[in-house]
Design an enzyme around this catalytic site. Structure first.
Site, PDB file in Angstrom:
ATOM      1  N   ARG A  40       1.296  -1.156   0.063  1.00 32.17           N
ATOM      2  CA  ARG A  40       0.081   0.171  -0.019  1.00 32.17           C
ATOM      3  C   ARG A  40       1.057   0.767  -0.100  1.00 32.17           C
ATOM      4  NH1 ARG A  40      -5.669   0.643   3.380  1.00 32.17           N
ATOM      5  NH2 ARG A  40      -6.640   0.442   1.390  1.00 32.17           N
ATOM      6  N   THR A  93     -10.677  -0.471  11.438  1.00 29.77           N
ATOM      7  CA  THR A  93     -11.979  -1.081  13.336  1.00 29.77           C
ATOM      8  C   THR A  93     -13.288  -1.872  12.415  1.00 29.77           C
ATOM      9  OG1 THR A  93     -13.763   0.963  12.742  1.00 29.77           O
ATOM     10  CG2 THR A  93     -10.953   0.903  14.555  1.00 29.77           C
ATOM     11  N   THR A  95     -15.691  -4.534  12.510  1.00 27.01           N
ATOM     12  CA  THR A  95     -16.577  -5.611  12.883  1.00 27.01           C
ATOM     13  C   THR A  95     -16.172  -6.797  14.014  1.00 27.01           C
ATOM     14  OG1 THR A  95     -18.069  -4.576  11.461  1.00 27.01           O
ATOM     15  CG2 THR A  95     -18.936  -6.600  13.221  1.00 27.01           C
ATOM     16  N   ALA A 165     -17.101  11.605   2.197  1.00 26.32           N
ATOM     17  CA  ALA A 165     -17.184  10.565   1.744  1.00 26.32           C
ATOM     18  C   ALA A 165     -16.739   9.937   0.454  1.00 26.32           C
ATOM     19  CB  ALA A 165     -19.500  10.505   1.156  1.00 26.32           C
ATOM     20  N   GLU A 166     -16.854   8.933   0.318  1.00 24.24           N
ATOM     21  CA  GLU A 166     -15.756   8.314  -1.123  1.00 24.24           C
ATOM     22  C   GLU A 166     -16.574   8.128  -1.807  1.00 24.24           C
ATOM     23  OE1 GLU A 166     -14.863   3.993  -0.502  1.00 24.24           O
ATOM     24  OE2 GLU A 166     -14.639   4.297   1.675  1.00 24.24           O
ATOM     25  N   ALA A 220     -24.519  10.226  12.945  1.00 26.57           N
ATOM     26  CA  ALA A 220     -24.634  10.626  11.524  1.00 26.57           C
ATOM     27  C   ALA A 220     -25.225   9.764  10.892  1.00 26.57           C
ATOM     28  CB  ALA A 220     -23.532  11.897  11.771  1.00 26.57           C
ATOM     29  N   PHE A 223     -27.356   8.342  10.844  1.00 26.19           N
ATOM     30  CA  PHE A 223     -29.221   8.655  10.169  1.00 26.19           C
ATOM     31  C   PHE A 223     -29.008   9.008   9.014  1.00 26.19           C
ATOM     32  CE2 PHE A 223     -31.884  12.334  13.390  1.00 26.19           C
ATOM     33  CZ  PHE A 223     -31.627  11.385  14.593  1.00 26.19           C
ATOM     34  N   CYS A 273     -18.845   1.809   6.368  1.00 28.89           N
ATOM     35  CA  CYS A 273     -19.394   2.680   7.261  1.00 28.89           C
ATOM     36  C   CYS A 273     -20.663   2.563   8.066  1.00 28.89           C
ATOM     37  CB  CYS A 273     -19.120   4.557   6.921  1.00 28.89           C
ATOM     38  SG  CYS A 273     -17.467   4.486   7.026  1.00 28.89           S
ATOM     39  N   ARG A 431     -30.629   0.509  -9.224  1.00 28.24           N
ATOM     40  CA  ARG A 431     -30.053   2.332  -9.195  1.00 28.24           C
ATOM     41  C   ARG A 431     -30.611   3.322  -9.708  1.00 28.24           C
ATOM     42  NH1 ARG A 431     -26.623   2.565  -4.636  1.00 28.24           N
ATOM     43  NH2 ARG A 431     -24.851   1.065  -4.549  1.00 28.24           N
TER      44      ARG A 431
HETATM   45  C1  UDX Z   1     -20.759   7.593   4.655  1.00 26.99           C
HETATM   46  C2  UDX Z   1     -21.374   9.234   4.842  1.00 26.99           C
HETATM   47  O1  UDX Z   1     -22.005   9.632   4.109  1.00 26.99           O
HETATM   48  C3  UDX Z   1     -19.671   9.503   5.629  1.00 26.99           C
HETATM   49  O2  UDX Z   1     -19.809  10.820   5.787  1.00 26.99           O
HETATM   50  C4  UDX Z   1     -19.063   9.110   6.624  1.00 26.99           C
HETATM   51  O3  UDX Z   1     -17.443   9.656   6.374  1.00 26.99           O
HETATM   52  C5  UDX Z   1     -18.919   7.423   5.731  1.00 26.99           C
HETATM   53  O4  UDX Z   1     -19.797   6.847   5.476  1.00 26.99           O
HETATM   54  P1  UDX Z   1     -19.034   7.088   2.118  1.00 26.99           P
HETATM   55  O5  UDX Z   1     -20.087   5.343   3.066  1.00 26.99           O
HETATM   56  O6  UDX Z   1     -18.198   6.784   1.765  1.00 26.99           O
HETATM   57  O7  UDX Z   1     -19.845   7.589   3.145  1.00 26.99           O
HETATM   58  O8  UDX Z   1     -21.090   6.462   1.186  1.00 26.99           O
HETATM   59  P2  UDX Z   1     -22.259   7.144   0.723  1.00 26.99           P
HETATM   60  O9  UDX Z   1     -22.134   8.221   0.308  1.00 26.99           O
HETATM   61  O10 UDX Z   1     -22.340   7.661   2.457  1.00 26.99           O
HETATM   62  O11 UDX Z   1     -23.555   6.053   0.651  1.00 26.99           O
HETATM   63  C6  UDX Z   1     -23.301   4.791   1.282  1.00 26.99           C
HETATM   64  C7  UDX Z   1     -24.346   4.215   1.183  1.00 26.99           C
HETATM   65  O12 UDX Z   1     -25.456   4.294   0.649  1.00 26.99           O
HETATM   66  C8  UDX Z   1     -24.070   3.711  -0.574  1.00 26.99           C
HETATM   67  O13 UDX Z   1     -23.886   2.418  -1.432  1.00 26.99           O
HETATM   68  C9  UDX Z   1     -24.921   4.393  -1.922  1.00 26.99           C
HETATM   69  O14 UDX Z   1     -25.291   3.966  -3.076  1.00 26.99           O
HETATM   70  C10 UDX Z   1     -25.901   4.399  -0.589  1.00 26.99           C
HETATM   71  N1  UDX Z   1     -26.816   5.329  -0.905  1.00 26.99           N
HETATM   72  C11 UDX Z   1     -26.554   6.509  -0.820  1.00 26.99           C
HETATM   73  C12 UDX Z   1     -28.259   5.331  -1.530  1.00 26.99           C
HETATM   74  O15 UDX Z   1     -28.781   3.773  -2.171  1.00 26.99           O
HETATM   75  N2  UDX Z   1     -29.366   6.651  -1.289  1.00 26.99           N
HETATM   76  C13 UDX Z   1     -29.210   7.328  -1.163  1.00 26.99           C
HETATM   77  O16 UDX Z   1     -29.779   8.147  -1.556  1.00 26.99           O
HETATM   78  C14 UDX Z   1     -27.901   8.064  -0.893  1.00 26.99           C
HETATM   79  P1  ADP Z   2     -10.249   2.854   6.274  1.00 22.83           P
HETATM   80  O1  ADP Z   2     -11.257   3.230   5.324  1.00 22.83           O
HETATM   81  O2  ADP Z   2     -10.940   3.280   7.745  1.00 22.83           O
HETATM   82  O3  ADP Z   2      -9.295   4.260   6.041  1.00 22.83           O
HETATM   83  P2  ADP Z   2      -8.524   0.760   5.180  1.00 22.83           P
HETATM   84  O4  ADP Z   2      -8.712  -0.694   5.264  1.00 22.83           O
HETATM   85  O5  ADP Z   2      -8.612   1.264   3.990  1.00 22.83           O
HETATM   86  O6  ADP Z   2     -10.167   1.508   6.332  1.00 22.83           O
HETATM   87  O7  ADP Z   2      -7.017   1.582   6.153  1.00 22.83           O
HETATM   88  C1  ADP Z   2      -6.913   1.325   7.607  1.00 22.83           C
HETATM   89  C2  ADP Z   2      -5.304   0.563   7.229  1.00 22.83           C
HETATM   90  O8  ADP Z   2      -4.577   0.669   8.125  1.00 22.83           O
HETATM   91  C3  ADP Z   2      -4.653  -0.280   6.228  1.00 22.83           C
HETATM   92  O9  ADP Z   2      -3.822   0.101   5.350  1.00 22.83           O
HETATM   93  C4  ADP Z   2      -3.927  -0.955   7.561  1.00 22.83           C
HETATM   94  O10 ADP Z   2      -2.325  -1.845   7.156  1.00 22.83           O
HETATM   95  C5  ADP Z   2      -3.678  -0.352   8.578  1.00 22.83           C
HETATM   96  N1  ADP Z   2      -2.759  -0.599   9.732  1.00 22.83           N
HETATM   97  C6  ADP Z   2      -3.738  -1.359  10.700  1.00 22.83           C
HETATM   98  N2  ADP Z   2      -3.088  -1.481  12.001  1.00 22.83           N
HETATM   99  C7  ADP Z   2      -2.478  -0.819  11.909  1.00 22.83           C
HETATM  100  C8  ADP Z   2      -0.858  -0.801  12.572  1.00 22.83           C
HETATM  101  N3  ADP Z   2      -0.673  -1.338  14.072  1.00 22.83           N
HETATM  102  N4  ADP Z   2       0.102   0.160  12.141  1.00 22.83           N
HETATM  103  C9  ADP Z   2       0.136   0.804  10.870  1.00 22.83           C
HETATM  104  N5  ADP Z   2      -0.687   0.926  10.287  1.00 22.83           N
HETATM  105  C10 ADP Z   2      -1.995  -0.062  10.722  1.00 22.83           C
END
Ligand code: UDX
Ligand code: ADP
Length: 453
Positions: A40, A93, A95, A165-166, A220, A223, A273, A431
């Site tokens: 990475r 983190t 589950t 958000a991603e 957040a 909700f 998330c 979608r």
């Molecule tokens: C989410 C939160 O938006 C962000 O604030 C937090 O930091 C991380 O979790 P993310 O998971 O990146 O962000 O994407 P988001 O845009 O929230 O979408 C989550 C999922 O819900 C996706 O699968 C999306 O397609 C879906 N979604 C979203 C719907 O199906 N309908 C909608 O109207 C909005």
């Molecule tokens: P997020 O979406 O929360 O950013 P990711 O899984 O994409 O989660 O990223 C978390 C990163 O943290 C991973 O690349 C993993 O290798 C790294 N990581 C986990 N534990 C440690 C640690 N003890 N020291 C350094 N890196 C770590």
């Protein structure tokens, strides 16, 4: 304390983009992002900016600007901890998959390992910032580990959850609705406020106590996910009643108290998330004996699971109750558009259900690597083919299912796709991105989430 060196442990979807933007906006702060994962880090350092491990619109430009100037990616975790005044913990983190709280609680083992490492290495005072989403009162555990195993230096703990958000990470980081900083020490809080103050207007930087900050992040996400489950629940009713969920969403969204965002019915929410954070919230509520609270929020996840399975069931039912041996083309594998992230993507569940029914699944996604799809499906991957062209993917298919709302899907030559498919040609639009009338005019049997045919 004026901060001039920051370290971030974890170079993932949160740590990578967040630190890149901090480095971009604060050229006087040295930002070092560290990770145990060598591949990475190598990818973050790749000369080819298309190879960065996280795909986000605009991210490559930010990294281009700051990398080598004041942004560094490294596997030398100890050195980065030693040098930094402020350390962000941005590790995963997941589950828990074992023991008490299995399937519900957040697994904090990576966080604890980080805390122990920081305690062992730190020889000067440090501000430790929780960036990962964590259960309420985690800061307390981190503080206890740091104070009890450290070298007698002083640690301040802040909670600074990330709301990006991603797919829109860079935009969200450049222009956040708010930055939330929870802490108990005014000086430490101010140090972090000053970092964000380099580009975020003061009135959008909110400070609270640590526990409110930790709980706000879970709330957040709960909700937001609840809105999606709410509209998805209504989508099923729409399919039975000749109401159209897009029209319903528009009508209710114009009520300023409800608001128009996050009301898109879909095949179900995914991402790293929503589900994880709600289950975490449910677990915390249960652990305090708040069973009604726990059940209330758990229903959001139950509804989402139902929506994903219902989509697959509908495909089977519509294809004359069997998909055995039939080619089903799946367009989209990422959990939403503009990301290569597939964590908890609805596409995975739909593919699994279809493969269980012995369908031949073909997948196309513009950004997800085949190896990721293979990883997501494990042994079931055997029944899957991956083409790097959507037209080939749909060729000779009985049905096309749209799982991700990628813009390019809308602009495809659907007549060409239709011509290449077996007839009757079915489309299942998870979608609601295609034009129903146009699709019908071409000859497709078009099914969308939340409207009758
Ligand atoms: C989410 C939160 O938006 C962000 O604030 C937090 O930091 C991380 O979790 P993310 O998971 O990146 O962000 O994407 P988001 O845009 O929230 O979408 C989550 C999922 O819900 C996706 O699968 C999306 O397609 C879906 N979604 C979203 C719907 O199906 N309908 C909608 O109207 C909005
Ligand atoms: P997020 O979406 O929360 O950013 P990711 O899984 O994409 O989660 O990223 C978390 C990163 O943290 C991973 O690349 C993993 O290798 C790294 N990581 C986990 N534990 C440690 C640690 N003890 N020291 C350094 N890196 C770590």
């Amino acid at each position: 304390m004026k901060i001039d060196s920051i370290c971030c442990i974890g170079a993932g979807y949160v740590g990578g983009p967040t630190m890149a933007v901090i480095a971009q906006k604060c050229p006087n702060i040295k930002v070092t992002v560290v990770d145990l994962n060598e591949a990475r880090i190598a990818a973050w350092n790749d000369a080819d900016f298309d190879k960065l491990p996280v795909y986000e619109p605009g991210l490559a430009d930010v990294v281009k600007e700051a990398r080598g100037r004041n942004l560094f990616f490294s596997t030398d975790v100890d050195k980065a901890i030693d040098e930094a005044q402020m350390i962000f913990i941005s590790v995963n983190t997941p589950t828990k998959t074992y023991g008490a709280g299995k399937g519900m609680a957040a697994d904090l083992k990576y966080i604890e390992l980080c805390a122990r490492q920081i305690a062992r290495i730190a020889k000067s005072d440090k501000i430790v910032v929780e960036k990962s989403t964590l259960p309420v009162r985690t800061a307390e555990a981190i503080k206890s580990i740091l104070d009890n195993t450290g070298n007698g230096v002083n640690f301040q703990i802040l909670s600074n959850p990330e709301f990006l958000a991603e797919g829109t990470a860079v935009q969200d980081l450049h222009n956040p609705d708010r930055v939330l900083i929870g802490g108990n020490d005014a000086e430490a809080i101010q140090s972090l406020v000053d970092v964000y103050g380099n580009w975020v207007p003061k009135e959008r930087i909110l400070t609270t106590n640590v526990w409110s900050s930790e709980l706000s992040k879970l709330t957040a996400n709960a909700f937001l996910a609840q809105r999606v489950s709410s509209i998805n629940a209504i989508s099923e009713l729409c399919e039975k009643t000749e109401a159209d969920v897009s029209e319903v969403a528009k009508a209710i969204g114009m009520d300023s108290r409800i608001g128009s965002k996050f009301l898109k019915a879909s095949v179900g929410f995914g991402g790293s998330c929503f589900q994880k954070d709600i289950l975490n919230l449910v677990y915390i509520a249960k652990s305090y004996g708040l069973h009604e609270v726990a059940d209330y929020w758990e229903q959001v996840v139950i509804m989402n699971d139902h929506q994903k399975h219902r989509f697959a069931k509908n495909i089977v039912r519509t294809l004359y109750n069997t998909v055995s041996g039939k080619k089903i083309a799946m367009l989209g594998w990422a959990f939403k558009k503009d990301t290569n992230d597939t964590r908890e993507s609805a596409a995975i569940n739909v593919a699994q259900d279809l493969l269980n029914e012995e369908a031949k699944v073909a997948v196309y996604d513009p950004k997800v690597e085949p190896a990721q799809i293979q990883f997501d499906l494990g042994e079931q991957f055997e029944g899957v083919t991956i083409e790097n062209n959507p037209y080939e993917t749909c060729k000779n298919a009985h049905a096309v299912a749209i799982l991700t709302e990628w813009d390019e899907f809308v602009t495809y030559d659907w007549q060409k796709i239709y011509d290449g498919m077996l007839k009757p040609a079915f489309v299942f639009d998870g979608r609601n991105i295609l034009d129903k009338q146009k699709m019908k005019a071409i000859g497709f049997i078009y099914n969308a989430v939340g409207s009758s045919n």
